[in-house]
Design a protein around this motif. Structure first.
Motif, PDB file in Angstrom:
ATOM      1  N   VAL A   9       0.933  -5.602  -2.975  1.00 37.07           N
ATOM      2  CA  VAL A   9       0.387  -6.235  -1.786  1.00 37.07           C
ATOM      3  C   VAL A   9       1.397  -6.176  -0.648  1.00 37.07           C
ATOM      4  O   VAL A   9       1.036  -5.979   0.511  1.00 37.07           O
ATOM      5  N   HIS A  10       2.662  -6.312  -0.976  1.00 41.16           N
ATOM      6  CA  HIS A  10       3.708  -6.262   0.046  1.00 41.16           C
ATOM      7  C   HIS A  10       3.741  -4.898   0.713  1.00 41.16           C
ATOM      8  O   HIS A  10       3.842  -4.795   1.946  1.00 41.16           O
ATOM      9  N   ASN A  11       3.646  -3.829  -0.075  1.00 40.94           N
ATOM     10  CA  ASN A  11       3.632  -2.484   0.505  1.00 40.94           C
ATOM     11  C   ASN A  11       2.353  -2.236   1.297  1.00 40.94           C
ATOM     12  O   ASN A  11       2.380  -1.555   2.329  1.00 40.94           O
ATOM     13  N   ALA A  12       1.237  -2.776   0.824  1.00 45.23           N
ATOM     14  CA  ALA A  12      -0.027  -2.583   1.537  1.00 45.23           C
ATOM     15  C   ALA A  12      -0.021  -3.277   2.891  1.00 45.23           C
ATOM     16  O   ALA A  12      -0.718  -2.859   3.814  1.00 45.23           O
ATOM     17  N   LEU A  13       0.784  -4.313   3.043  1.00 44.35           N
ATOM     18  CA  LEU A  13       0.855  -5.034   4.310  1.00 44.35           C
ATOM     19  C   LEU A  13       1.911  -4.486   5.257  1.00 44.35           C
ATOM     20  O   LEU A  13       2.112  -5.038   6.331  1.00 44.35           O
ATOM     21  N   GLY A  14       2.572  -3.417   4.886  1.00 47.18           N
ATOM     22  CA  GLY A  14       3.565  -2.852   5.799  1.00 47.18           C
ATOM     23  C   GLY A  14       4.575  -1.954   5.152  1.00 47.18           C
ATOM     24  O   GLY A  14       5.526  -1.527   5.821  1.00 47.18           O
ATOM     25  N   GLY A  15       4.411  -1.648   3.882  1.00 45.10           N
ATOM     26  CA  GLY A  15       5.391  -0.820   3.205  1.00 45.10           C
ATOM     27  C   GLY A  15       5.183   0.662   3.373  1.00 45.10           C
ATOM     28  O   GLY A  15       6.067   1.452   3.117  1.00 45.10           O
ATOM     29  N   GLY A  16       3.981   1.057   3.843  1.00 48.76           N
ATOM     30  CA  GLY A  16       3.699   2.472   3.987  1.00 48.76           C
ATOM     31  C   GLY A  16       4.223   3.027   5.283  1.00 48.76           C
ATOM     32  O   GLY A  16       4.766   2.314   6.132  1.00 48.76           O
ATOM     33  N   PRO A  17       4.062   4.346   5.485  1.00 47.27           N
ATOM     34  CA  PRO A  17       4.519   4.949   6.722  1.00 47.27           C
ATOM     35  C   PRO A  17       3.620   4.579   7.885  1.00 47.27           C
ATOM     36  O   PRO A  17       2.475   4.188   7.709  1.00 47.27           O
ATOM     37  N   GLY A  18       4.141   4.726   9.093  1.00 51.57           N
ATOM     38  CA  GLY A  18       3.347   4.478  10.274  1.00 51.57           C
ATOM     39  C   GLY A  18       3.870   3.309  11.071  1.00 51.57           C
ATOM     40  O   GLY A  18       4.956   2.772  10.824  1.00 51.57           O
ATOM     41  N   LEU A  19       3.087   2.910  12.067  1.00 51.70           N
ATOM     42  CA  LEU A  19       3.515   1.844  12.957  1.00 51.70           C
ATOM     43  C   LEU A  19       3.645   0.522  12.238  1.00 51.70           C
ATOM     44  O   LEU A  19       4.533  -0.274  12.531  1.00 51.70           O
ATOM     45  N   SER A  20       2.754   0.235  11.267  1.00 46.55           N
ATOM     46  CA  SER A  20       2.819  -1.035  10.544  1.00 46.55           C
ATOM     47  C   SER A  20       4.133  -1.159   9.792  1.00 46.55           C
ATOM     48  O   SER A  20       4.740  -2.232   9.740  1.00 46.55           O
TER      49      SER A  20
END
Length: 214
Positions: A9-20
């Motif tokens: 859940v932590h990666n889904a909320l901002g762990g991936g590449p991109g602006l988030s």
């Protein structure tokens, strides 16, 4: 679904590449939403509650409130700078505000993805005559309109903040139980979705009719 199939859940909320991910790495939004940063989560909750109470229950005008606070801030900074030069005091600690080219490019890439997705939906509805895409867009807009009819815009934003601070946190705590229930619901709805997909495929598209007439 085993543990290896669960997402972070932590990666889904901002762990991936991109602006988030870029924003999350600087402000730790994921930690705030998951209440790993208690001070940040509490500040967002208390601040949003105070603002909602002032504007919704207290009768304050949001535009006048922002303008008055900015006016007060500008006057304070101006007087601070003038008094500092006269009394040999340090100037106001205002950092250099500069948006880097990397940030602009990342934001443009993220915006391009969303704009292309909207254009693809519009093309599927208007040109291809995709009934499934039409039903999806119509049902989504109707649901937003129906929910919005019960609340004003400010209350909707406040409800969104409350959901953002509760749903990810609860799902992170009870992910295995929720995933199990979702799998059961998916198995129940899967035959219905397959039948609906067959019905949609039986309806000829506009593009197919045009080619046939040609």
């Amino acid at each position: 679904m085993g543990d290896f199939g669960r997402i972070s859940v932590h990666n889904a909320l901002g762990g991936g590449p991109g602006l988030s991910h870029f924003i999350s790495s600087h402000f730790d939004f994921a930690d705030i939403l998951l209440w790993r940063n208690y001070y940040g989560g509490g500040a967002v909750l208390i601040g949003s509650s105070i603002l909602w109470f002032l504007f919704e229950k207290g009768g304050y005008n949001i535009i006048a409130f922002i303008a008055n606070n900015l006016l007060l801030l500008v006057v304070i900074l101006f007087l601070w700078a003038k008094s500092a030069s006269l009394l040999n005091r340090p100037l106001p600690p205002i950092p250099e505000l500069d948006i880097s080219e990397e940030t602009v490019l990342i934001a443009a890439d993220e915006m391009q993805v969303w704009v292309n997705h909207v254009f693809s939906l519009a093309h599927a509805i208007a040109v291809d005559g995709n009934l499934k895409a039409l039903m999806l867009v119509v049902s989504s807009l109707w649901l937003i309109s129906y929910i919005g009819s019960f609340f004003n815009f400010l209350t909707l934003i406040y409800i969104g903040v409350l959901f953002s601070l509760s749903v990810p946190f609860l799902y992170d705590m009870f992910q295995s139980q929720v995933d199990g229930k979702l799998i059961v619901v998916h198995k129940i709805l899967l035959p219905v979705l397959r039948k609906a997909d067959i019905v949609f495929k039986m309806i000829p598209s506009v593009q197919y009719k045009q080619k046939k007439n040609q």
